[in-house]
Scaffold this active site. Structure first.
Site, PDB file in Angstrom:
ATOM      1  N   TYR A 381       0.819  -1.210   0.000  1.00  0.00           N
ATOM      2  CA  TYR A 381       0.000   0.000   0.000  1.00  0.00           C
ATOM      3  C   TYR A 381       0.856   1.265   0.000  1.00  0.00           C
ATOM      4  O   TYR A 381       0.349   2.367   0.063  1.00  0.00           O
ATOM      5  CB  TYR A 381      -0.936   0.018   1.215  1.00  0.00           C
ATOM      6  CG  TYR A 381      -1.820  -1.183   1.258  1.00  0.00           C
ATOM      7  CD1 TYR A 381      -2.977  -1.230   0.488  1.00  0.00           C
ATOM      8  CD2 TYR A 381      -1.492  -2.286   2.034  1.00  0.00           C
ATOM      9  CE1 TYR A 381      -3.779  -2.354   0.502  1.00  0.00           C
ATOM     10  CE2 TYR A 381      -2.293  -3.413   2.052  1.00  0.00           C
ATOM     11  CZ  TYR A 381      -3.435  -3.439   1.287  1.00  0.00           C
ATOM     12  OH  TYR A 381      -4.228  -4.552   1.293  1.00  0.00           O
ATOM     13  N   GLY A 382       2.171   1.095  -0.001  1.00  0.00           N
ATOM     14  CA  GLY A 382       3.084   2.224   0.192  1.00  0.00           C
ATOM     15  C   GLY A 382       2.850   3.364  -0.783  1.00  0.00           C
ATOM     16  O   GLY A 382       2.802   3.172  -1.987  1.00  0.00           O
TER      17      GLY A 382
END
Lengths: 458, 257
Positions: A381-382
Site C-alpha cells: 500500500y506504500g
C-alpha cells in the site's frame, strides 16, 4: 468559569526551555502561550493570513513554453503551441515588485512587505492588514497579489489582448476557476486555497510536514514547535479548544510536546540519546510523570502489576505526548531516517497503555491514526513518505495535534533517505525562509519572549 | 542497552513469557548458528561479500544545519555510513510460534534501536539501515525467537500463518521457500525471503518439539492458558477502553480515576 480562572485554579505554571535545554522563561502561566494571548503566535497567524508567494521563474517558464493551466503534480499535461511568450520576468523582478507594492498597499508607510527572493525568482509578499481586514477568507491576499502581479506583467511588458495578455492570468492562477485548484505561480505560506479545503478548521493543517521542516531549516525542536503551534491553532480554529477543559488540554499539549515545557522532551532525549530504545523512553516517561506527581499507583494487582491513576488527565496526556515525541527523536534519530515515525508512535502508545492502565495519547487517537498511516505508507500500500503528508490529510487529521510534530521531528532528523524530501517538495519554503519573520524561523524563543511579557498579567 | 523491565499485567505462563520479552536484560537462547554470508543470502538484498550500497554520504562528510538534537542522539553504524534501508519480514504461525506479530512488534520496540516496523495479522516487517539489519537478522534467526517450523522469512506471499500445518509440522508456504529434510530432521531454505532460488540449501536447524513451543508461547489459547483466564490483562484493557471513551468526551472526566 472561564479559561483563565479554570487554569488558575489548577495552578498551571510552566517553565519554557530552548532546543539546547536552557531555560528561556520561568513560571509562566499556561494561558501565556495561548494563541488568544501570545503575541508571537498571533503574529505567526497574521503573517500566514497576509501572505502570498509569486514564483516568477515558474510564470516565466510557463509563458516561454506555453505549458499553462496544467493540473498534474509532476510534469505538464497541457501545452498550447502558438501562445508562447519570451518575457524577461525574473530579470525585471524589481520593477514588477515595485508595481505590486504600489497597488496593494493602502497607506504609504503601512505594514505591506514585498521581498525579492533568490535573485528575483520569487516574490514573498505580506498584504497590508487594512486590505486583508476587508477580505472574507484566506484567499484575499493571494487573489489581490495575484491580480496585481498579472497587471504588473501586462503593463511592464506592454501587452494587449492582441499580443497575449489573456494568458498571463493562466501563468499566475493556473487553471482556476475552470478547476478549483491553483497550480500556477501563486501560493501562500499555507497551501489552503478555500475551494480545495474539505472541512472547516483545516486551513492551518494544510502545510506538508516538509514545508515546516524547510521553514525551520531542519532544526528539530523549532520544527516541532512550529508544527505544534499550527496544529493547536487549528484546534482553536475548528472549535476543539472550546470549553476550559479542552482549552487547557490543548495548551498543555502545546506546552509539553511543542515548546519543551519543563524540559521534559529534552531530558528524556538526553537520557536515551546514546543507548535508549522506545522501551526505555516509555519507562522514563512513566517515571517522570510519577516523580512530578502527575500519576500515582491506584491499585497493585496480585501479580504485582501496578495500575496507575491520574488526578489530571490532560497533564498526563501532555506528558505522554512529550514522551511520544522523545521516542520518535530517539528511534528515528538513531536511524537518521524518518520512515519509522508511525511505527514508533504505535509502539510507544500500545506498550505504555498496557504498562500503566492509563489512556495513551489523545485517548487512543494517536495509536489509531498511526496504525492507518503505517499501513498506507508501507508494503503493497506504500505511497508517499512521512514528509509529504499534511496534517489535514485523512490519514493524519484524526489525532488532534499530537502526531504531526513527531512527523516533523522525524523529517528534520532524516539524513537523506526519503524520496519526498524537503528540497523536492518544499524548495520554495527553503528559499522564502530567509525573509520570513523571526517568529516563524525561531518559534521556541519568540513564543517564550512573548509569554514572559504576559507574566504577572494573567 | 539501558536496563529496564516494562510492566505487563498477569501472572500466568503467557503473561510471564510476555514480560520476559519486555525486559531489556533478557537474553534469548541461541538455538542455531548461521553464518553471516548465509544471513545475507537469505535476505537477498545483495550478494555475500559485496559492499553495502548507500543512500547518502557518510554523516561525517555531510554538511548539516546546526541542530542540538542531532548531537544528542547517537546514530547507528548503518546510519553513520549512509547505508540504504533494507528489510526482513517474518510470518509467525498461529500454531505456537514463539512471538505472534503483536508481541514481535513490541519486542522490537523494547530491544531495537533505529528501526521501522509494521505488524499485520500474520506478518511483521522490519526495516533498518543495511548493516544494522544484517546484525539484527542474525539475532532474530539464530535465537529462540525463530522456530524452523512455525516462523518463516517471507517478504512476498506471506499467506499461511493461520493455515493448518503440513504433514511435517511446517507452516504452509505457497512459494515453497523451505523444505523439511527427512534424513536430518532439519528445515532447509532453498529460496531467499523474496522466493529467489538459492545456490545451495541453508539449514535453519530442527524445529522445536511441540511441547516446548507450548511452554514458550506468548499467545493465549483456549487449549492452554485461556484468554478468559487472563483476569489482570482483561481488567487493564477494559479500564483503558473506558478511560479512552470518557476522556474522548471531556479530558477531565478521567481525573481521579
Amino acid at each position: 468559569m472561564d479559561g483563565v480562572e479554570f487554569m488558575k485554579e489548577r495552578n498551571d505554571v510552566i517553565d519554557l526551555y530552548d532546543e539546547k535545554g536552557d531555560m528561556l522563561a520561568e513560571a509562566i502561566p499556561l494561558q501565556a502561550i495561548s494563541p488568544l494571548r501570545n503575541q508571537a503566535i498571533r503574529e505567526m497567524i497574521k503573517t500566514i493570513k497576509r501572505s502570498a508567494i509569486i514564483n516568477l521563474k515558474k510564470a516565466e517558464q510557463a509563458l516561454k513554453t506555453g505549458a499553462l493551466g496544467s493540473e498534474m503534480g509532476v510534469g505538464e499535461e497541457c501545452q498550447i503551441p502558438g501562445c508562447e511568450m519570451d518575457l524577461d520576468i525574473v530579470a525585471n523582478a524589481g520593477a514588477i515588485a515595485e508595481m505590486i507594492k504600489k497597488w496593494i498597499q493602502v497607506d504609504e508607510d503601512d505594514d505591506t512587505v514585498v521581498e525579492i527572493v533568490d535573485g528575483g525568482e520569487m516574490l514573498f509578499i505580506l498584504a497590508p492588514t487594512k486590505r486583508v481586514d476587508v477580505g472574507s477568507d484566506l484567499a484575499n491576499p493571494r487573489v489581490n497579489v495575484g491580480i496585481a502581479a498579472a497587471h504588473a506583467i501586462i503593463e511592464y511588458f506592454n501587452l494587449s489582448p492582441f499580443s497575449g495578455s489573456e494568458v498571463i492570468k493562466a501563468a499566475i492562477f493556473g487553471r482556476y476557476p475552470q478547476s478549483i485548484t491553483t497550480k500556477g505561480a501563486l501560493s501562500g505560506l499555507i497551501p489552503a486555497w478555500p475551494p480545495t479545503v474539505d472541512g472547516v478548521g483545516l486551513n492551518f493543517r494544510t502545510n506538508m510536514v516538509n514545508d515546516i521542516v524547510a521553514m525551520t531549516n531542519k532544526n528539530t525542536m523549532n520544527g516541532v514547535a512550529l508544527s505544534s503551534i499550527l496544529e493547536h491553532v487549528a484546534m482553536f480554529d475548528s472549535g476543539d479548544a472550546i470549553h476550559p477543559a479542552y482549552e487547557r488540554y490543548h495548551l498543555l499539549g502545546l506546552a509539553y510536546q511543542g515548546l519543551n515545557a519543563n524540559n521534559v522532551v529534552y531530558d528524556i532525549v538526553k537520557a536515551n540519546g546514546a543507548d535508549g530504545t522506545i522501551g526505555s523512553v516509555i519507562m522514563d516517561t512513566i517515571k517522570r510523570a510519577e516523580d512530578d506527581g502527575v500519576i500515582s499507583v491506584k491499585e497493585t494487582l496480585p501479580s504485582g502489576f501496578k495500575i496507575y491513576k491520574t488526578d489530571d488527565a490532560s497533564l498526563w496526556n501532555s506528558y505522554v505526548a512529550a514522551g511520544q515525541l522523545a521516542a520518535v527523536i530517539v528511534n528515528c534519530g538513531a536511524m537518521r531516517a524518518a520512515q519509522g515515525v508511525p511505527a514508533t508512535i504505535n509502539e510507544f502508545n500500545d506498550i505504555l497503555k498496557l504498562a500503566t492502565g492509563l489512556p495513551d495519547v489523545d485517548y487512543g487517537r494517536g495509536l489509531g491514526t498511526t496504525i492507518g498511516t503505517a499501513f498506507y505508507s508501507h508494503n503493497i500500500y506504500g505511497g508517499a513518505g512521512p514528509g509529504a503528508f499534511s496534517p489535514a490529510n485523512p490519514l493524519l487529521r484524526h489525532c488532534r495535534g499530537f502526531i504531526s510534530p513527531c512527523f516533523v521531528a522525524a523529517m528534520c532528523l532524516d539524513a537523506g533517505t526519503q524520496m519526498f524530501n524537503p528540497e523536492l517538495t518544499s524548495g520554495a519554503f527553503l528559499k522564502i525562509r530567509t525573509v520570513l519573520p523571526e517568529v516563524m524561523r525561531n518559534p521556541i524563543k519568540s513564543v517564550a519572549e512573548s509569554a514572559l511579557e504576559l507574566k504577572g498579567a494573567l | 542497552m539501558r536496563e529496564f523491565q516494562i510492566p505487563y499485567p498477569g501472572d500466568d505462563p503467557v503473561a510471564n513469557n510476555r514480560k520476559k520479552w519486555m525486559n531489556s536484560e533478557f537474553t534469548p537462547r541461541k538455538l542455531r548458528e548461521i553464518s553471516d554470508d548465509d544471513i545475507v543470502s537469505l535476505l537477498g538484498h545483495r550478494k555475500p561479500g559485496t559492499a553495502y550500497s548507500s543512500v547518502h554520504p557518510p554523516l561525517d562528510e555531510m554538511k548539516e544545519a546546526a541542530d542540538p538534537i542531532k548531537e544528542l542522539v547517537v546514530p547507528t553504524d548503518g546510519a553513520k555510513a549512509g547505508d540504504r534501508i533494507r528489510y526482513i519480514q517474518f510470518a509467525d504461525s498461529m500454531h505456537f510460534a514463539p512471538l505472534p506479530p503483536w508481541m514481535r512488534f513490541r519486542m522490537y520496540g523494547a530491544r531495537l534501536r533505529g528501526f521501522d516496523s509494521l505488524a499485520y495479522s500474520g506478518r511483521t516487517l522490519l526495516e533498518m539501515r543495511e548493516r544494522d539489519l544484517d546484525e539484527t537478522a542474525k539475532f532474530l534467526v539464530e535465537t529462540e525467537i525463530f522456530d524452523a517450523s512455525r516462523v518463516a522469512m517471507r517478504s512476498v506471499t506471506v499467506h499461511g500463518f493461520s493455515l493448518r500445518l503440513d504433514e511435517d509440522g511446517l507452516m504452509f508456504d505457497a512459494r515453497r521457500r523451505y523444505v523439511f529434510n527427512k534424513e536430518t530432521g532439519e528445515v532447509e531454505y532453498v529460496k531467499t525471503q523474496r522466493a529467489t532460488p538459492l545456490d545451495r540449501r541453508i539449514s535453519v536447524g530442527k524445529p522445536l518439539p511441540e511441547d516446548e513451543l507450548k511452554t514458550l508461547t506468548t499467545r493465549y489459547h483456549t487449549a492452554l492458558t485461556s484468554p478468559r483466564d487472563a483476569d489482570e490483562l482483561i481488567k487493564v484493557v477494559k479500564r483503558v477502553g473506558e478511560l479512552r471513551v470518557l476522556g474522548g468526551l471531556r479530558p477531565d472526566l478521567v481525573d481521579g480515576r
